[in-house]
Design an enzyme around this catalytic site. Structure first.
Site, PDB file in Angstrom:
ATOM      1  N   SER A 121     -37.629  -7.004  36.755  1.00 13.37           N
ATOM      2  CA  SER A 121     -37.308  -8.348  37.195  1.00 13.37           C
ATOM      3  C   SER A 121     -38.370  -9.339  36.728  1.00 13.37           C
ATOM      4  O   SER A 121     -38.560  -9.508  35.531  1.00 13.37           O
ATOM      5  CB  SER A 121     -37.134  -8.335  38.719  1.00 13.37           C
ATOM      6  OG  SER A 121     -36.605  -9.538  39.194  1.00 13.37           O
ATOM      7  N   HIS A 156     -32.485  -8.512  35.072  1.00 12.58           N
ATOM      8  CA  HIS A 156     -31.255  -8.888  35.770  1.00 12.58           C
ATOM      9  C   HIS A 156     -31.230 -10.396  35.977  1.00 12.58           C
ATOM     10  O   HIS A 156     -32.214 -11.082  35.724  1.00 12.58           O
ATOM     11  CB  HIS A 156     -31.093  -8.135  37.094  1.00 12.58           C
ATOM     12  CG  HIS A 156     -32.156  -8.433  38.102  1.00 12.58           C
ATOM     13  ND1 HIS A 156     -32.146  -7.894  39.362  1.00 12.58           N
ATOM     14  CD2 HIS A 156     -33.258  -9.206  38.067  1.00 12.58           C
ATOM     15  CE1 HIS A 156     -33.199  -8.316  40.048  1.00 12.58           C
ATOM     16  NE2 HIS A 156     -33.876  -9.107  39.273  1.00 12.58           N
TER      17      HIS A 156
END
Length: 165
Positions: A70, A95
């Protein structure tokens, strides 16, 4: 995790290593070790901006170990090109920006607009720091799942430059 407190500490550390040292430039390279599940996009950008400022004065060597996910993915990629390393067994994950909101409709619409802006900033920054085009990043994010990359794939995408054993 990339939290407000840890972002503060990282930014302060980078600032102190370059602005309050008795040494004259060029400064010694800074090694930035990363192993994170990610965290706040706002805090990620505060560290990223400080890394970009610091790189004008000295190299930042980034080393990803274990997991870099992330928010951590951009931070790994933000090291000085050619000086970004990753452990052979490190998992990298990308993501879409995550958020949640409740309240009146106009407040939620405003939040969605803000989240879309943060997502665009993330795509632009990751594109700048890697071999990936904005289109490639968008395709990965359009999968609507966490996209896991091996160390080899992180090299192919330009998130890191060298695999360490």
């Amino acid at each position: 995790d990339v939290t407000e407190e840890k972002a503060h500490d990282a930014c302060l550390g980078l600032l102190m290593l370059t602005d309050f040292t008795d040494k004259e430039p060029p400064y010694e390279p800074i090694t930035f070790y990363l192993s994170t599940y990610g965290g706040s996009a706002d805090e990620m950008f505060s560290i990223y901006d400080m890394m970009c400022l610091t790189k004008t004065k000295c190299e930042i060597h980034t080393i990803g170990l274990g997991k870099v996910m992330s928010a951590g993915t951009l931070l790994l990629a933000a090291g000085t090109k050619g000086k970004r390393k990753i452990g052979r067994h490190c998992r990298v994950m990308i993501h879409s920006v995550a958020a949640g909101s409740a309240g009146e409709l106009h407040d939620i619409e405003n939040e969605i607009s803000s989240i879309k802006h943060i997502q665009e900033l993330y795509i632009n920054a990751l594109s700048k720091e890697t071999h990936m085009t904005k289109r490639t990043i968008q395709k990965l994010l359009d999968r609507k799942v966490n996209v896991y990359l091996t160390a080899e794939e992180a090299l192919e995408y330009g998130i890191a430059d060298e695999i360490i054993n």
